[in-house]
Design a protein around this motif. Structure first.
Motif, PDB file in Angstrom:
ATOM      1  N   PHE A 163       3.967  15.433   0.801  1.00 51.31           N
ATOM      2  CA  PHE A 163       4.733  14.704  -0.126  1.00 51.31           C
ATOM      3  C   PHE A 163       5.219  15.631  -1.302  1.00 51.31           C
ATOM      4  O   PHE A 163       6.411  15.575  -1.628  1.00 51.31           O
ATOM      5  CB  PHE A 163       4.137  13.468  -0.722  1.00 51.31           C
ATOM      6  N   GLN A 164       4.362  16.294  -1.933  1.00 49.49           N
ATOM      7  CA  GLN A 164       4.803  16.999  -2.999  1.00 49.49           C
ATOM      8  C   GLN A 164       5.610  18.287  -2.635  1.00 49.49           C
ATOM      9  O   GLN A 164       6.265  18.832  -3.420  1.00 49.49           O
ATOM     10  CB  GLN A 164       3.434  17.652  -3.656  1.00 49.49           C
ATOM     11  N   LYS A 165       5.403  19.015  -1.486  1.00 49.08           N
ATOM     12  CA  LYS A 165       5.888  20.290  -1.186  1.00 49.08           C
ATOM     13  C   LYS A 165       7.337  20.038  -0.359  1.00 49.08           C
ATOM     14  O   LYS A 165       8.096  20.923  -0.446  1.00 49.08           O
ATOM     15  CB  LYS A 165       5.169  21.165  -0.529  1.00 49.08           C
ATOM     16  N   ILE A 166       7.335  19.300   0.879  1.00 48.24           N
ATOM     17  CA  ILE A 166       8.345  19.565   1.778  1.00 48.24           C
ATOM     18  C   ILE A 166       9.307  18.265   2.017  1.00 48.24           C
ATOM     19  O   ILE A 166       9.711  17.847   2.876  1.00 48.24           O
ATOM     20  CB  ILE A 166       7.788  19.799   3.081  1.00 48.24           C
ATOM     21  N   ARG A 167       9.071  17.119   0.689  1.00 48.94           N
ATOM     22  CA  ARG A 167       9.969  15.928   0.974  1.00 48.94           C
ATOM     23  C   ARG A 167      11.205  16.113   1.057  1.00 48.94           C
ATOM     24  O   ARG A 167      11.875  17.129   0.081  1.00 48.94           O
ATOM     25  CB  ARG A 167       9.424  15.137  -0.146  1.00 48.94           C
ATOM     26  N   GLU A 168      12.033  15.692   1.814  1.00 44.56           N
ATOM     27  CA  GLU A 168      13.534  15.794   1.694  1.00 44.56           C
ATOM     28  C   GLU A 168      14.198  14.154   1.536  1.00 44.56           C
ATOM     29  O   GLU A 168      15.397  14.137   1.698  1.00 44.56           O
ATOM     30  CB  GLU A 168      14.278  16.162   3.016  1.00 44.56           C
ATOM     31  N   TRP A 169      13.375  13.182   0.954  1.00 40.78           N
ATOM     32  CA  TRP A 169      13.959  11.967   0.806  1.00 40.78           C
ATOM     33  C   TRP A 169      13.471  11.368  -0.614  1.00 40.78           C
ATOM     34  O   TRP A 169      12.567  11.987  -1.296  1.00 40.78           O
ATOM     35  CB  TRP A 169      13.581  10.925   1.746  1.00 40.78           C
ATOM     36  N   GLU A 170      14.201  10.101  -0.964  1.00 39.45           N
ATOM     37  CA  GLU A 170      13.768   9.611  -2.305  1.00 39.45           C
ATOM     38  C   GLU A 170      13.928   8.301  -1.990  1.00 39.45           C
ATOM     39  O   GLU A 170      14.831   7.803  -1.372  1.00 39.45           O
ATOM     40  CB  GLU A 170      14.851  10.010  -3.337  1.00 39.45           C
ATOM     41  N   TRP A 171      12.980   7.379  -2.611  1.00 40.03           N
ATOM     42  CA  TRP A 171      13.021   5.899  -2.269  1.00 40.03           C
ATOM     43  C   TRP A 171      14.297   5.388  -2.924  1.00 40.03           C
ATOM     44  O   TRP A 171      14.559   5.602  -4.310  1.00 40.03           O
ATOM     45  CB  TRP A 171      11.751   5.505  -2.774  1.00 40.03           C
ATOM     46  N   ASN A 179       1.317  11.373 -10.439  1.00 42.78           N
ATOM     47  CA  ASN A 179       0.383  12.382 -10.695  1.00 42.78           C
ATOM     48  C   ASN A 179       0.822  13.653 -10.082  1.00 42.78           C
ATOM     49  O   ASN A 179       0.034  14.499  -9.412  1.00 42.78           O
ATOM     50  CB  ASN A 179      -1.021  11.845  -9.850  1.00 42.78           C
ATOM     51  N   LYS A 180       1.980  14.091 -10.124  1.00 46.33           N
ATOM     52  CA  LYS A 180       2.795  15.013  -9.645  1.00 46.33           C
ATOM     53  C   LYS A 180       2.078  16.468  -9.877  1.00 46.33           C
ATOM     54  O   LYS A 180       2.024  17.486  -9.262  1.00 46.33           O
ATOM     55  CB  LYS A 180       4.174  15.148  -9.755  1.00 46.33           C
ATOM     56  N   ASN A 181       1.309  16.522 -11.061  1.00 43.07           N
ATOM     57  CA  ASN A 181       0.750  17.825 -11.498  1.00 43.07           C
ATOM     58  C   ASN A 181      -0.786  17.934 -10.946  1.00 43.07           C
ATOM     59  O   ASN A 181      -1.272  19.142 -11.151  1.00 43.07           O
ATOM     60  CB  ASN A 181       0.994  17.904 -12.982  1.00 43.07           C
ATOM     61  N   LEU A 182      -1.095  16.965 -10.430  1.00 45.43           N
ATOM     62  CA  LEU A 182      -2.403  17.103  -9.645  1.00 45.43           C
ATOM     63  C   LEU A 182      -2.432  17.716  -8.355  1.00 45.43           C
ATOM     64  O   LEU A 182      -1.482  17.353  -7.384  1.00 45.43           O
ATOM     65  CB  LEU A 182      -3.030  15.490  -9.456  1.00 45.43           C
ATOM     66  N   ASN A 183      -3.348  18.514  -8.208  1.00 43.11           N
ATOM     67  CA  ASN A 183      -3.293  19.546  -6.952  1.00 43.11           C
ATOM     68  C   ASN A 183      -3.484  18.747  -6.005  1.00 43.11           C
ATOM     69  O   ASN A 183      -4.526  17.698  -5.686  1.00 43.11           O
ATOM     70  CB  ASN A 183      -4.349  20.679  -6.973  1.00 43.11           C
ATOM     71  N   ASP A 184      -2.885  19.012  -4.614  1.00 43.19           N
ATOM     72  CA  ASP A 184      -3.049  18.188  -3.418  1.00 43.19           C
ATOM     73  C   ASP A 184      -4.512  18.152  -2.972  1.00 43.19           C
ATOM     74  O   ASP A 184      -5.051  17.350  -2.352  1.00 43.19           O
ATOM     75  CB  ASP A 184      -2.161  18.524  -2.335  1.00 43.19           C
ATOM     76  N   GLU A 185      -5.125  19.257  -3.409  1.00 42.45           N
ATOM     77  CA  GLU A 185      -6.728  19.235  -2.753  1.00 42.45           C
ATOM     78  C   GLU A 185      -7.671  18.731  -3.770  1.00 42.45           C
ATOM     79  O   GLU A 185      -8.764  18.685  -3.350  1.00 42.45           O
ATOM     80  CB  GLU A 185      -7.049  21.082  -2.763  1.00 42.45           C
ATOM     81  N   ASP A 186      -7.221  18.138  -4.810  1.00 46.04           N
ATOM     82  CA  ASP A 186      -8.141  17.504  -5.771  1.00 46.04           C
ATOM     83  C   ASP A 186      -8.887  16.035  -5.094  1.00 46.04           C
ATOM     84  O   ASP A 186      -8.171  15.289  -4.641  1.00 46.04           O
ATOM     85  CB  ASP A 186      -7.202  17.091  -7.106  1.00 46.04           C
ATOM     86  N   PRO A 187     -10.100  16.016  -5.216  1.00 47.97           N
ATOM     87  CA  PRO A 187     -10.656  14.826  -4.451  1.00 47.97           C
ATOM     88  C   PRO A 187     -10.390  13.733  -5.469  1.00 47.97           C
ATOM     89  O   PRO A 187     -10.652  12.557  -4.660  1.00 47.97           O
ATOM     90  CB  PRO A 187     -12.068  15.180  -4.769  1.00 47.97           C
ATOM     91  N   LYS A 188      -9.852  13.768  -6.395  1.00 48.14           N
ATOM     92  CA  LYS A 188      -9.342  12.553  -7.140  1.00 48.14           C
ATOM     93  C   LYS A 188      -8.461  11.653  -6.241  1.00 48.14           C
ATOM     94  O   LYS A 188      -8.381  10.397  -6.635  1.00 48.14           O
ATOM     95  CB  LYS A 188      -8.913  12.974  -8.470  1.00 48.14           C
ATOM     96  N   TRP A 189      -7.743  12.312  -5.550  1.00 46.38           N
ATOM     97  CA  TRP A 189      -6.897  11.480  -4.807  1.00 46.38           C
ATOM     98  C   TRP A 189      -7.264  10.648  -4.001  1.00 46.38           C
ATOM     99  O   TRP A 189      -6.812   9.460  -3.731  1.00 46.38           O
ATOM    100  CB  TRP A 189      -5.718  12.436  -3.824  1.00 46.38           C
ATOM    101  N   ASN A 210       0.862  -1.140   0.185  1.00 44.67           N
ATOM    102  CA  ASN A 210      -0.114   0.235   0.093  1.00 44.67           C
ATOM    103  C   ASN A 210       0.858   1.199  -0.138  1.00 44.67           C
ATOM    104  O   ASN A 210       0.743   2.316  -0.661  1.00 44.67           O
ATOM    105  CB  ASN A 210      -0.974   0.103   1.309  1.00 44.67           C
ATOM    106  N   PHE A 211       1.893   1.284   0.826  1.00 50.74           N
ATOM    107  CA  PHE A 211       2.835   2.447   0.801  1.00 50.74           C
ATOM    108  C   PHE A 211       3.481   2.628  -0.388  1.00 50.74           C
ATOM    109  O   PHE A 211       3.748   3.726  -0.907  1.00 50.74           O
ATOM    110  CB  PHE A 211       3.808   2.356   1.960  1.00 50.74           C
ATOM    111  N   LYS A 212       4.053   1.458  -1.048  1.00 52.88           N
ATOM    112  CA  LYS A 212       4.748   1.705  -2.385  1.00 52.88           C
ATOM    113  C   LYS A 212       3.549   2.253  -3.400  1.00 52.88           C
ATOM    114  O   LYS A 212       4.057   3.056  -4.230  1.00 52.88           O
ATOM    115  CB  LYS A 212       5.213   0.488  -2.704  1.00 52.88           C
ATOM    116  N   ASN A 213       2.383   1.630  -3.387  1.00 51.93           N
ATOM    117  CA  ASN A 213       1.588   2.177  -4.390  1.00 51.93           C
ATOM    118  C   ASN A 213       1.147   3.592  -4.178  1.00 51.93           C
ATOM    119  O   ASN A 213       0.930   4.145  -5.244  1.00 51.93           O
ATOM    120  CB  ASN A 213       0.282   1.167  -4.355  1.00 51.93           C
ATOM    121  N   ALA A 214       1.149   4.122  -2.973  1.00 47.07           N
ATOM    122  CA  ALA A 214       0.892   5.497  -2.496  1.00 47.07           C
ATOM    123  C   ALA A 214       2.132   6.299  -3.201  1.00 47.07           C
ATOM    124  O   ALA A 214       1.548   7.222  -3.809  1.00 47.07           O
ATOM    125  CB  ALA A 214       0.682   5.614  -1.036  1.00 47.07           C
ATOM    126  N   VAL A 215       3.245   5.804  -3.002  1.00 48.03           N
ATOM    127  CA  VAL A 215       4.216   6.818  -3.533  1.00 48.03           C
ATOM    128  C   VAL A 215       4.472   6.736  -4.929  1.00 48.03           C
ATOM    129  O   VAL A 215       4.324   7.948  -5.598  1.00 48.03           O
ATOM    130  CB  VAL A 215       5.636   6.303  -2.901  1.00 48.03           C
TER     131      VAL A 215
END
Length: 165
Positions: free
Chosen positions: A94-102, A48-58, A37-42
């Motif tokens: 995740f989109q704005k303040i992430r300091e890590w990469e898988w 979908n990096k261009n999809l706004n974080d407020e979009d209900p599609k998430w 689940n976590f892998k699939n979420a990431v």
């Protein structure tokens, strides 16, 4: 290899030479499901990096094993377990303040490790693991360079009084 490739193909606990942390989860009977689940979420957020974080599609795009559990949390759960976030807030962070990469992952008996380059910022990103009925006491962040172990604490871990279905 791209980060998406690392998520899909680096599954033997591969480690960079330096500058990495390990997210260690243990004592979880359903650990493969939590990791998947976590892998699939990431992967979903990366694709979908261009999809706004407020979009209900998430709520349709992200794994339902995460979304359905987050929907069961109420304001008191989030008040006392401040590591819990809404779907949109998790995506935003995740989109704005992430300091890590898988970098890689590895399954263990009743657990898994995720190796990330950089600093995991657990307070922002542990939500998608923790909300899957994973107690904070079973999650550690290990800084490989400093050989330091970080435990995650909150006022009250929701898993001490509630199991999400």
């Amino acid at each position: 290899m791209t980060e998406q490739g690392n998520i899909q193909y680096n599954t033997k606990g591969e480690k960079p030479l330096k500058g990495y942390q390990i997210v260690r989860v243990r004592n979880v009977a359903h650990s493969k499901e939590v990791l998947d689940n976590f892998k699939n979420a990431v992967l979903t957020i990366l694709k979908n990096k261009n999809l706004n974080d407020e979009d209900p599609k998430w709520e349709q795009l992200l794994p339902q094993g995460i979304v359905n559990k987050i929907r069961q949390l109420d304001d008191n759960d989030k008040k006392y377990d401040e590591l819990l976030k809404s779907v949109n807030m998790s995506v935003y962070k995740f989109q704005k303040i992430r300091e890590w990469e898988w970098y890689s992952s590895v399954e263990t008996e009743k657990g898994f490790d995720i190796i990330v380059k950089g600093k995991f910022n657990a307070g922002q990103f542990i939500n998608f693991i923790h909300c899957q009925n994973v107690p904070l006491g079973d999650i550690r962040i290990i800084d490989a360079d400093k050989q330091e172990f970080y435990e995650l604490k909150t006022i009250k871990d929701y898993t001490s009084y509630k199991i999400l279905k």
